[in-house]
Design a protein around this motif. Structure first.
Motif: not given
Length: 326
Positions: A33, A71, A74, A77, A165, A167, A194, A280-281, A283-284
């Motif tokens: 991330v 981030a 993320v 999560n 990922v 963020s 994101d 965030d949740t 995306l995770a």
């Protein structure tokens, strides 16, 4: 006005995805991330009177709590869902940077934090009887040298992870996001973004970009109907060479656009208490499901289920595999 929180057993009443949650495969996955790291700071108290100095409530603070935000939320999560995760981002040369590191370690998050002259971003929220009364932000944009330093720190990490990922909270850490996407693509890794703002050219070549409804409006303009949205979404995907575009639409659910066309799931939240960190949740959950081998459709279903649960919690929160189980 926020509603009452969803009861802990509320997930049992949500529609189950078609696939089985791949917990064992998720435990073997490694996710990187990168993005805008921050602390979400909460001051909780009670309000019994109005200030004599100004027409504002006086909050008698009884406790405070720091949580990983942006981030870092993320990554939090992803760790809670059982995957191995590394967090990379910019922090200041300040006490709050130590808070980020301590919280990350407590959550089982490996980190590659790069110090910058700008302060660590903090979003401070003052709450009275669980109702947010005020938010105060402490932040400053990092300089080009700090951004370049973060990029240099991240590039060698990409090969050792399954999914990258990105963020973006528009705080400046992803000033060289195009180089990160290109490196992930060259290494054969999925890059999930994101986004922020209306300049989506900077996300060219990503595997997935996941704007919310407002961000999608910024990117493609106002659409007349679902057919118009489909045309605009597919045109954006084609122009930027994006494999998948997922638009999160609050009470309208989520809509996924790929080469296969349009795919949609309805929202599952019973009552909304707090939407902080819901993106965030999402995306995770997308990241861990894709890292575990699920396709975009199945990953979206699990992300939608996770979103329906997390909005029933106060502040930036996490979802566990146990909560996701039907």
């Amino acid at each position: 006005m926020p509603g009452k929180p969803i009861c802990p057993s509320g997930s049992k009443n949500l529609k189950a995805p078609d696939s089985v949650f791949p917990a064992e495969a998720i435990a073997r996955s490694r996710i990187l991330v990168v993005g805008d790291v921050m602390i979400d700071r909460y001051w909780f108290g009670d309000v019994h009177r109005i200030s004599p100095e100004a027409p504002v409530p006086v909050v008698h603070v009884s406790r405070s709590e720091d949580r990983l935000g942006g981030a870092a939320n993320v990554a939090r999560n992803i760790a809670a869902l059982g995957a191995q995760v590394t967090l990379a981002g910019l922090v200041g040369r300040d006490e709050t940077a130590g808070v980020v590191a301590r919280l990350a370690e407590a959550e089982g998050i490996a980190h590659a934090l790069v110090a910058a002259d700008a302060p660590t971003t903090v979003k401070m929220r003052v709450l009275g009887r669980q109702q947010q009364l005020l938010r105060v932000d402490f932040e400053a944009m990092p300089d080009a040298a700090a951004v370049a330093g973060l990029t240099a720190r991240v590039l060698p990490l990409i090969a050792g992870h399954d999914v990258v990922v990105l963020s973006d909270y528009a705080k400046g850490a992803l000033g060289q996001v195009q180089a990160l996407i290109a490196a992930a693509r060259e290494a054969g890794k999925l890059a999930l973004v994101d986004p922020k703002g209306d300049d989506y050219d900077r996300y060219r070549g990503a595997s997935l970009v996941s704007p919310n409804r407002s961000e999608m409006l910024d990117a493609v303009g106002r659409w007349r109907d679902e057919g118009d949205l489909l045309g605009r979404a597919q045109a954006l995907r084609s122009r930027l060479d994006i494999e998948a575009l997922l638009v999160t639409r609050s009470e309208q659910g989520m809509t996924l656009f790929t080469d296969a066309g349009r795919d949609h799931v309805d929202a599952q939240a019973h009552e909304v208490f707090d939407v902080s960190g819901a993106g965030d949740t999402v995306l995770a959950t997308l990241a861990v499901c894709r890292a575990a081998g699920l396709d975009w459709h199945a990953a979206m279903q699990w992300a939608n289920r996770a979103a329906g649960i997390v909005v029933g919690k106060l502040g930036t929160s996490i979802i566990t595999p146990e909560e996701l189980q039907p």
